[in-house]
Design an enzyme around this catalytic site. Sequence first.
Site, PDB file in Angstrom:
ATOM      1  CD  GLU A 144      -2.122   2.230   1.156  1.00  0.00           C
ATOM      2  OE1 GLU A 144      -1.328   2.845   0.399  1.00  0.00           O
ATOM      3  OE2 GLU A 144      -2.824   2.776   2.005  1.00  0.00           O
ATOM      4  CD  GLU A 153       2.567   7.822   0.019  1.00  0.00           C
ATOM      5  OE1 GLU A 153       2.663   6.601   0.260  1.00  0.00           O
ATOM      6  OE2 GLU A 153       1.752   8.570   0.585  1.00  0.00           O
TER       7      GLU A 153
END
Length: 692
Positions: A144, A153
């Site tokens: 995740e 990210e």
Amino acid sequence: MKTFCGRANPTTGSMEWLEEGEDYDYHQEIARSRYADMLHDKDRNVKYYQGIRAAVSRVKERGEKVVVLDIGTGTGLLSMMAASAGADFCYAIEVFKPMANAAVKIVEKNGFSDKIKVINKHSTEVTVGPDGDMQCRANILVTELFDTELIGEGALPTYEHAHKYLVQEGCEAVPHRATVYVQLVESRRMWSWKKLFPVHVEAEDGEKILVPPSEMENCPGVPSVCDIQLNQMPASDFSTLSDVVTMFSVDFSKPVKSASTYYRVQLEPVKSGKAQIVLSWWDIDMDPSGMINCTMAPYWVKPTSALQWRDHWMQCVYFLPREEPVLQGEKLYLTACRDEYSVWYNLQKAREGENKADEEEHKADVRVESPVCRCRAHLLWNRPRFGELNDQNRTRQYIKALRRVLKTDSICLCISDGSLLPVLAHYLGAKEVQYFVLFFRSLHFSLFFKANHLEDKIKIIEARPELLKPSHLEDKKISVLVGEPFFTTSLLPWHNLYFWYARTAVSTHLASNVTVLPQSASLHMMIVEFQDLWRIRSPCGTCEGFDVQTMDDMIKDSLNFRESKEAEPHPLWEYPCKSLSDPQEVLTFDFTKTVPQHCLSTEGSVKLLRKGKSHGAVLWMEYHLAADISVSTGLMKLSNEQGNCEWNPHCKQAVYFFSSVIESEILSDPTAVTYAINFDTKTGEIAMDFKL
């Protein structure tokens, strides 16, 4: 070890580096993290669990031992799901040490220590082999690593490395794939976050129009995504010009490439208009068949399904380099360019009678470089600030107030960052008057003045207020001191009180009968119940049957790390809430006088008028330009029956979350919240405490 942290100093208007103990950074990271929000995201957690169960079953059906790699494990939740679904062993990787320590405790508390190994490393440093961190490569990859933009990210380089070194070929992946969707829209409101619109001023000698310089008009802006809660954007604020189209997708079960690339789709507008904005969101399929799907689609795309509120994944607003008029049914090409961490968009019209060969040539002129701000305004002003400068109602209030105080012989000094006030003041005053603009940070405002032929009318003084000399002002005294006030370093509403400190520093240059605009400011407060924002600070206890209390305790310790809890900034137009009390003025600041030596304190209580859960207090500033003209940075409107609030969309309000949510269910016995608020004039900070 010491940590240096950047903090806005409201008494100097600058960012300063403060030395903090080594724990400070970690506590900030935990206290302001989105872990609680993720653990409360029921839809995400259920879908991950379903996807993990299905992947474990598929591997078991092949008669293989199930080895799971969980990158960015956080609390260890996904690894525990895999272990309880029957995985033989899980490697849970977490680079943030305090989090890795918490994961070890949580895994142990839930009885999975024999099945899960937590590795405190970056995944690119993990080794595989008999003496390595992992005994063998994994056959299920669970991660995740996504943000609102999907790749911000570093998901792509992480997947690329994992496929090369950490997982088997043909492994199962949860999620299996991600798909990015786009829709072309026209929206004056969103476009006002990127462009400065002309400002119309009714002056004595006719209408004046303040125009932005061509450098700003033609600037592509900055590449960083604008992520917002698009579900709070009313349908009346935008017009969809295209259907929703799939832009690109990534299959996580196969090797992933992170190198810069582009994707392009053909579009036909469903209606004519000005193409300004690309709205974008993604969904993830937890399984190859796409039966287990978790989507970020906004309300008008999936009107039938109940929307899951989440703050860790929202929707994206991308600004096209320039506005393109488009016609219904014409052929367009939309290109998404990306590097490892970000995406940006370009729109091109198909040429008349274009064939396949032309299309290939067309592909060659795709601009793959990321947009760079050339006018520097996008570096000084963030998007809400552009929106604020484009707010005609707000500008009207300043014009109305300036009209009252300016005389033909006024000598005016403006103290605010990148403000239009000096130009407004010039248009509303006499031609011979010199205006001085103090402290414009690095923005080349001279471009602005040049575009409006004001170079010789407005003088830019690049000096700090305390270093202002009579020679800067040609030995004249200031008769009108103005500010919005707005400073780029301000994080919380009261940080713009730097205007008061600057006003104090220039006291000796002010005429004895000086007019200060705004003449004063006040701090206001209201107790509210949030529809959803409370989740980001609310303990979770158990998540999908796993005990995550350790994480709750960790967040609580970090929030209590400072003796007094701090308020935090949130743009409340994105986070609906209902007022449980009337708004209350709690402190006033008199700009006609200098900053006092002593602290300003107040104590009192506020009555709760409505049933609801008191999640916290919202605080904001109001600036009083004249006795009857005020500008609010917070509450704009309150509907009294339900207590629904309308907030200033250009500012962040301060939210102070109460440590225990108070239920005031019985209205016949209205409870009150007592408060103590202290403004420290030495630091410019406000400390507060609330009790029931």
